[in-house]
Design an enzyme around this catalytic site. Structure first.
Site: not given
Ligand code: G3I
Ligand code: 9MR
Ligand code: ZN
Length: 546
Positions: A528, A148, A519, A474
């Protein structure tokens, strides 16, 4: 049919070298690129583990000391070709560093440095301060976070920290050249890694308010469509400040000060001033100021349930930078809070020892690194040193239970599982830095093998590195730029049992954790890329190449 899984990039000649067979073959051989057999060995049966779900056989060729390009053959099955060489990771290192340049926001990427991946300047408009009636603010610059176009302070600080602690521990990182524009300083020119990191530091400075606090993020209200960054003209918003971002920035500026002072005294002075300003705000605001997305906004949240690890890191980093006792005392205070929190099962997040965690949320491990870098012997320093030894032992124990010698457990296969692994490999690197042990190096080496293709997906999780490297991250620019290949050197999030996006939910049910991956460009929850999935790999490789 059976498979031979191997690191598809290669091995350093001196380290552990092995491939994993998913079928029974008592023997294997290594052939060079003219098909000559250079090594023969017997496999050992490991058995079935609950992460890969496979019955595995290990082909160990660590004792082979030759260099060149080889493949493993067992029965009629061949692996892909890989290098054994002192230079095996040179291209990889260059690529994973260069990705930060490709992720630059604002300035645009020039044809000279980005080649076919060049693009126009992006996200230059001033950002509206959400919910406030104040003038819009220029926060241009820095790196896009990931697939993103958001820019998030805590995530940025942590990625910078991996790189800068890497520089502190392993000076060889200062010699890595990855073809980016030169950046002048008092001493002449910055080493590439510091020039690149400065791009993000300059941006993070803009994220700091007059009163020292730091905005948690700047993004459009919702994620942009799949368009090039310069086409993303949506209004930018600075969402509220958080103590999480403020503490991480206090910490990372203090850390940066200790490095940049050798290159540019003015810049280093500014970093320390900004760090102190953030810290003063934290002292004046002792209650956690956490972050939640504004109603209806869907960009990254980077939520954290507490700010103790962030404040711990800030106190440790300022203690190391200034040697002032008050920061040491603050670090002691935050340690107690963190211990209470960590022992409270209702909050349990991180699987390992919290004082060794290098994640985007749990950052105490970064504070520990600052303590380890001090030259005084203190109780706290000894405490964290012991945490690394304990955690490293746990990780080696995990590895012994797994057919791929992988130091992960089933619970680690969450969103960004590759980072869970890389965080562990950082812990082992630090443990090895404190007290070198072959056992640590072997588990690090198996972890790197996993990332580079020795896994049941048979895929290298770094673009452009390895014959079967993933190709469809992604990642908005890559998805729409009409160029077949993605930028080389991007680390994928990796398998995630949570199947947290629509496409991932189409995978077959009950796959073993290591196989919960595809992939596919739509799979943001397992394919991503982000700055803080690349940065730990830079740290680990620097440790291996030192
Ligand atoms: O901490 C819990 C743990 O207790 C539990 O057992 C486990 C199983 O569900 O989940 C753990 O939490 C996870 C959390 O990351 C901590 O690592 C969540 O499930 C998981 O949904 C969460 O994912 C994060 C995701 O954003 C959604 O919030 C990713 O780490 C994080 O790297 C990702 O970051 C995104 C940014 O929001 C937007 N930009 C892209 C980026 C990468 O995808
Ligand atoms: O592209 C977005 C990605 O970078 C983020 O990790 C993810 C969770 O915040 O969200 C993706 O965007 C999606 C959005 O949340 C929901 N509509 C579809 C988007 C991707 O196609
Ligand atoms: Zn941009």
């Amino acid at each position: 049919m059976g498979k031979i899984y191997t690191n598809q990039v290669g091995f350093l000649p001196t380290g552990e070298k092995m491939a994993i067979l998913s079928f029974d073959s008592p023997e294997f051989k290594l052939v060079d690129d003219s098909q000559q057999t250079v090594f023969e060995g017997k496999t050992s049966h490991f058995g079935r583990d609950d992460i890969s779900g496979e019955d595995t056989y290990v082909a160990d060729f660590s004792s082979f000391a030759g260099q060149g390009r080889f493949k493993v053959i067992a029965g009629d099955t061949e692996s892909v070709s890989f290098d054994i060489s002192n230079k095996a990771y040179d291209k990889l290192m260059k690529d994973i560093c260069k990705c930060f340049y490709y992720l630059r926001c604002g300035h645009g990427l020039s044809k000279e440095y980005a080649g076919k991946f060049y693009h126009e300047p992006c996200h230059l408009s001033k950002a509206t301060v959400y919910g406030e009636d104040t003038d819009p603010v220029d926060v241009s610059g820095g790196w896009h976070d990931a697939g993103d176009y958001g820019r998030y302070s805590t995530a940025g600080a942590v990625a910078v920290a991996h790189l800068l602690y890497g520089v502190r521990l392993y000076k060889n990182l200062l010699n890595v050249k990855f073809d980016i524009p030169a950046e002048k300083c008092e001493k002449g020119e910055y080493p590439d890694i510091l020039a690149e990191v400065k791009v993000e530091l300059d941006f993070l400075m803009k994220m700091q308010r007059e009163n020292g606090s730091v905005w948690h993020k700047v993004t459009t209200f919702n994620h942009a469509d799949f368009i090039m960054p310069e086409e993303d003209k949506g209004e930018l918003f600075l969402f509220s400040v958080s103590s999480l971002a403020t503490a991480d920035i206090a910490a990372v500026f203090a850390l940066a000060h200790t490095i940049y002072k050798d290159y540019d005294s003015e810049y280093a002075k500014l970093l320390l001033e900004r760090s102190l300003k953030a810290y003063e705000w934290l002292v004046a605001n002792p209650e956690p100021l956490l972050f939640k997305n504004a109603e209806g906004s869907n960009t990254g949240e980077y939520p954290e349930p507490e700010d103790y690890s962030n404040r711990f890191w800030a106190a440790c980093a300022l203690y190391e930078a200034t040697r002032e006792k008050k920061y040491y005392e603050d670090a002691l205070f935050q340690r107690e809070k963190l211990i209470i929190y960590d022992n409270d099962d209702s909050f349990k997040g991180y699987q390992g020892n919290i004082f060794t965690c290098f994640g985007w949320a749990d950052v105490a491990g970064l504070g520990s690194l600052s303590l380890l870098l001090t030259n005084q012997k203190t109780e706290l320093k000894e405490y964290v040193r012991n945490c690394f030894a304990l955690e490293a032992a746990r990780l080696c124990d995990n590895a012994a239970r797994n057919g791929f010698n992988l130091c992960m457990k089933r619970e680690d296969f969450i969103w960004g599982s590759n980072m869970e692994l890389l965080k562990y490999l950082m812990v082992l690197s630090v443990a090895n830095y404190l007290e070198p042990k072959d056992e640590y190096l072997n588990v690090i080496s198996s972890g790197i093998d996993y990332i580079l293709g020795c896994n049941s997906m048979d895929v290298s999780y770094v673009t452009g590195n390895g014959e079967r490297a993933f190709k469809n991250p992604h990642l908005r620019p890559t998805a729409v730029d009409d160029i077949e290949d993605p930028w080389p050197g991007l680390v994928s999030g990796g398998p995630n049992v949570g199947l947290q996006d629509e496409r991932a939910r189409m995978l077959p049910k009950n796959l073993p954790p290591m196989k919960c991956y595809i992939d596919h460009v739509d799979c943001y929850s397992l394919n991503e890329i982000t700055i803080y999935w690349n940065s730990p790999l830079v740290f680990i490789l620097a440790g291996l190449l030192k």
